[in-house]
Design a protein around this motif. Structure first.
Motif, PDB file in Angstrom:
ATOM      1  N   GLY A  45     -23.213   6.837   3.592  1.00  0.00           N
ATOM      2  CA  GLY A  45     -22.358   6.158   1.913  1.00  0.00           C
ATOM      3  C   GLY A  45     -21.451   6.809   2.013  1.00  0.00           C
ATOM      4  O   GLY A  45     -20.271   6.028   1.397  1.00  0.00           O
ATOM      5  N   VAL A  46     -21.200   8.167   1.823  1.00  0.00           N
ATOM      6  CA  VAL A  46     -20.031   7.943   1.249  1.00  0.00           C
ATOM      7  C   VAL A  46     -18.902   8.550   2.409  1.00  0.00           C
ATOM      8  O   VAL A  46     -17.805   8.155   2.318  1.00  0.00           O
ATOM      9  N   ALA A  47     -19.354   8.703   3.771  1.00  0.00           N
ATOM     10  CA  ALA A  47     -18.570   8.969   4.900  1.00  0.00           C
ATOM     11  C   ALA A  47     -17.593   7.233   4.817  1.00  0.00           C
ATOM     12  O   ALA A  47     -16.534   7.235   5.065  1.00  0.00           O
ATOM     13  N   PHE A  48     -18.775   6.400   5.021  1.00  0.00           N
ATOM     14  CA  PHE A  48     -17.605   5.648   5.093  1.00  0.00           C
ATOM     15  C   PHE A  48     -17.315   4.650   4.143  1.00  0.00           C
ATOM     16  O   PHE A  48     -15.903   4.099   4.064  1.00  0.00           O
ATOM     17  N   LEU A  49     -17.703   4.366   2.678  1.00  0.00           N
ATOM     18  CA  LEU A  49     -16.945   4.316   1.533  1.00  0.00           C
ATOM     19  C   LEU A  49     -15.327   4.806   1.719  1.00  0.00           C
ATOM     20  O   LEU A  49     -14.413   4.996   1.540  1.00  0.00           O
ATOM     21  N   GLY A  50     -15.973   6.133   2.070  1.00  0.00           N
ATOM     22  CA  GLY A  50     -13.974   7.103   2.090  1.00  0.00           C
ATOM     23  C   GLY A  50     -13.410   7.055   3.311  1.00  0.00           C
ATOM     24  O   GLY A  50     -11.916   6.819   3.041  1.00  0.00           O
ATOM     25  N   LEU A  51     -14.137   6.556   4.413  1.00  0.00           N
ATOM     26  CA  LEU A  51     -12.969   5.816   5.312  1.00  0.00           C
ATOM     27  C   LEU A  51     -12.299   4.792   4.640  1.00  0.00           C
ATOM     28  O   LEU A  51     -11.490   4.319   5.656  1.00  0.00           O
ATOM     29  N   ALA A  52     -13.233   3.836   4.670  1.00  0.00           N
ATOM     30  CA  ALA A  52     -12.636   2.786   3.918  1.00  0.00           C
ATOM     31  C   ALA A  52     -11.919   2.632   2.875  1.00  0.00           C
ATOM     32  O   ALA A  52     -10.660   2.183   3.260  1.00  0.00           O
ATOM     33  N   ALA A  53     -11.253   3.433   2.297  1.00  0.00           N
ATOM     34  CA  ALA A  53     -10.683   3.769   1.118  1.00  0.00           C
ATOM     35  C   ALA A  53     -10.091   4.558   1.900  1.00  0.00           C
ATOM     36  O   ALA A  53      -8.501   3.859   1.724  1.00  0.00           O
ATOM     37  N   MET A  54      -9.605   5.050   3.219  1.00  0.00           N
ATOM     38  CA  MET A  54      -8.375   6.228   3.461  1.00  0.00           C
ATOM     39  C   MET A  54      -7.322   4.910   4.088  1.00  0.00           C
ATOM     40  O   MET A  54      -6.340   4.996   4.190  1.00  0.00           O
ATOM     41  N   LEU A  55      -8.357   3.826   4.433  1.00  0.00           N
ATOM     42  CA  LEU A  55      -7.700   2.542   5.403  1.00  0.00           C
ATOM     43  C   LEU A  55      -6.822   1.886   4.583  1.00  0.00           C
ATOM     44  O   LEU A  55      -5.634   1.476   5.283  1.00  0.00           O
ATOM     45  N   PHE A  56      -7.443   2.053   3.538  1.00  0.00           N
ATOM     46  CA  PHE A  56      -6.969   0.127   2.646  1.00  0.00           C
ATOM     47  C   PHE A  56      -6.032   1.377   1.790  1.00  0.00           C
ATOM     48  O   PHE A  56      -4.737   0.249   1.808  1.00  0.00           O
ATOM     49  N   GLY A  57      -6.339   2.202   1.577  1.00  0.00           N
ATOM     50  CA  GLY A  57      -4.414   4.029   1.147  1.00  0.00           C
ATOM     51  C   GLY A  57      -3.535   3.164   1.945  1.00  0.00           C
ATOM     52  O   GLY A  57      -2.340   3.257   1.534  1.00  0.00           O
ATOM     53  N   VAL A  58      -4.104   3.961   3.294  1.00  0.00           N
ATOM     54  CA  VAL A  58      -2.451   4.132   4.020  1.00  0.00           C
ATOM     55  C   VAL A  58      -1.796   2.733   4.466  1.00  0.00           C
ATOM     56  O   VAL A  58      -1.496   2.668   4.932  1.00  0.00           O
ATOM     57  N   LEU A  59      -2.859   2.059   4.575  1.00  0.00           N
ATOM     58  CA  LEU A  59      -1.535   0.062   4.477  1.00  0.00           C
ATOM     59  C   LEU A  59      -1.223   0.134   2.993  1.00  0.00           C
ATOM     60  O   LEU A  59      -0.186  -0.909   3.011  1.00  0.00           O
ATOM     61  N   ALA A  60      -1.704   0.006   2.464  1.00  0.00           N
ATOM     62  CA  ALA A  60      -1.137  -0.176   0.814  1.00  0.00           C
ATOM     63  C   ALA A  60       0.083   1.098   0.672  1.00  0.00           C
ATOM     64  O   ALA A  60       0.791   0.720   0.537  1.00  0.00           O
ATOM     65  N   LEU A  61       0.091   2.500   1.174  1.00  0.00           N
ATOM     66  CA  LEU A  61       1.485   3.187   1.200  1.00  0.00           C
ATOM     67  C   LEU A  61       2.289   2.803   2.349  1.00  0.00           C
ATOM     68  O   LEU A  61       3.313   2.927   1.700  1.00  0.00           O
ATOM     69  N   VAL A  62       1.983   1.813   3.683  1.00  0.00           N
ATOM     70  CA  VAL A  62       2.547   2.051   3.818  1.00  0.00           C
ATOM     71  C   VAL A  62       4.033   0.492   3.505  1.00  0.00           C
ATOM     72  O   VAL A  62       4.821   0.441   3.775  1.00  0.00           O
ATOM     73  N   SER A  63       3.046  -0.520   3.310  1.00  0.00           N
ATOM     74  CA  SER A  63       3.948  -1.421   2.701  1.00  0.00           C
ATOM     75  C   SER A  63       4.565  -1.103   1.457  1.00  0.00           C
ATOM     76  O   SER A  63       5.257  -1.404   1.230  1.00  0.00           O
ATOM     77  N   LEU A  64       4.141  -0.612   0.355  1.00  0.00           N
ATOM     78  CA  LEU A  64       4.868  -0.004  -0.837  1.00  0.00           C
ATOM     79  C   LEU A  64       6.163   1.091  -0.331  1.00  0.00           C
ATOM     80  O   LEU A  64       7.100   0.572  -0.731  1.00  0.00           O
ATOM     81  N   THR A  65       6.077   2.139   0.982  1.00  0.00           N
ATOM     82  CA  THR A  65       7.178   2.774   1.451  1.00  0.00           C
ATOM     83  C   THR A  65       8.211   2.226   1.915  1.00  0.00           C
ATOM     84  O   THR A  65       9.397   2.700   1.425  1.00  0.00           O
ATOM     85  N   ALA A  66       8.020   0.692   2.540  1.00  0.00           N
ATOM     86  CA  ALA A  66       8.835  -0.570   3.309  1.00  0.00           C
ATOM     87  C   ALA A  66       9.612  -0.577   2.339  1.00  0.00           C
ATOM     88  O   ALA A  66      11.145  -0.961   2.401  1.00  0.00           O
ATOM     89  N   LEU A  67       9.015  -1.211   1.389  1.00  0.00           N
ATOM     90  CA  LEU A  67       9.406  -2.102   0.258  1.00  0.00           C
ATOM     91  C   LEU A  67      10.335  -1.707  -0.602  1.00  0.00           C
ATOM     92  O   LEU A  67      11.218  -1.488  -0.964  1.00  0.00           O
ATOM     93  N   VAL A  68       9.907  -0.410  -0.847  1.00  0.00           N
ATOM     94  CA  VAL A  68      10.760   0.914  -1.462  1.00  0.00           C
ATOM     95  C   VAL A  68      12.100   1.122  -0.377  1.00  0.00           C
ATOM     96  O   VAL A  68      12.857   0.864  -1.574  1.00  0.00           O
ATOM     97  N   ILE A  69      11.815   1.492   0.274  1.00  0.00           N
ATOM     98  CA  ILE A  69      12.838   1.637   1.702  1.00  0.00           C
ATOM     99  C   ILE A  69      13.591   0.846   1.609  1.00  0.00           C
ATOM    100  O   ILE A  69      15.218   0.496   1.437  1.00  0.00           O
ATOM    101  N   VAL A  70      13.834  -1.050   1.937  1.00  0.00           N
ATOM    102  CA  VAL A  70      14.750  -1.905   1.628  1.00  0.00           C
ATOM    103  C   VAL A  70      14.957  -2.263   0.279  1.00  0.00           C
ATOM    104  O   VAL A  70      15.950  -2.568   0.672  1.00  0.00           O
ATOM    105  N   ILE A  71      14.045  -2.003  -0.487  1.00  0.00           N
ATOM    106  CA  ILE A  71      14.659  -2.596  -1.448  1.00  0.00           C
ATOM    107  C   ILE A  71      15.963  -1.723  -2.421  1.00  0.00           C
ATOM    108  O   ILE A  71      16.981  -1.911  -2.329  1.00  0.00           O
ATOM    109  N   PHE A  72      15.898   0.245  -1.810  1.00  0.00           N
ATOM    110  CA  PHE A  72      16.584   1.133  -2.106  1.00  0.00           C
ATOM    111  C   PHE A  72      18.681   0.728  -0.829  1.00  0.00           C
ATOM    112  O   PHE A  72      18.506   1.956  -0.948  1.00  0.00           O
ATOM    113  N   TRP A  73      17.711   0.134   0.014  1.00  0.00           N
ATOM    114  CA  TRP A  73      18.251   0.642   1.798  1.00  0.00           C
ATOM    115  C   TRP A  73      19.767   0.902   1.525  1.00  0.00           C
ATOM    116  O   TRP A  73      20.663   1.760   1.824  1.00  0.00           O
TER     117      TRP A  73
END
Length: 127
Positions: A45-73
């Motif tokens: 259970g912990v492994a599954f939740l941890g992997l799901a959290a990492m997946l969604f966290g990476v997707l959010a970070l990639v989106s946020l990174t792209a957004l910040v770089i585009v704003i301050f380009w």
């Protein structure tokens, strides 16, 4: 009846004693099996939740990174990238320290089984 028959206390048969010991061992093995199953379910259970959290966290970070770089380009693109890098590094360090603390403070596996073996050993010790 002779005096010798009255003075000797009845002794348990070796077969009954062996049977009792086997029952004790069997119950302890069953307890180990139950604890293994519980530990496996918890870890899965912990492994599954941890992997799901990492997946969604990476997707959010990639989106946020792209957004910040585009704003301050046009104005502060290097500073924005350095700031994002520092934030990610701090978050990764915090996660690593937290995971280390969780593993270090985890309860000992098979604690209940070991406690039962300790009780058995104490019960079988001569006074």
């Amino acid at each position: 009846m002779t005096d010798n028959d009255r003075t000797t206390p009845p002794r348990p048969s070796l077969r009954r004693l062996a049977g009792a010991l086997l029952e004790i061992v069997q119950s302890r093995i069953e307890l180990i099996g139950i604890e293994l199953t519980e530990e496996k379910e918890r870890l899965m259970g912990v492994a599954f939740l941890g992997l799901a959290a990492m997946l969604f966290g990476v997707l959010a970070l990639v989106s946020l990174t792209a957004l910040v770089i585009v704003i301050f380009w046009d104005t502060y693109r290097l500073q924005a990238m350095c700031g994002i890098f520092i934030v990610y590094l701090l978050l990764a360090s915090w996660c690593a320290m937290r995971a280390r603390n969780i593993l270090r403070d985890a309860p000992m596996p098979f604690e209940a089984t070991l406690a039962e073996f300790e009780k058995d050993r104490d019960a079988l010790r001569p006074d």
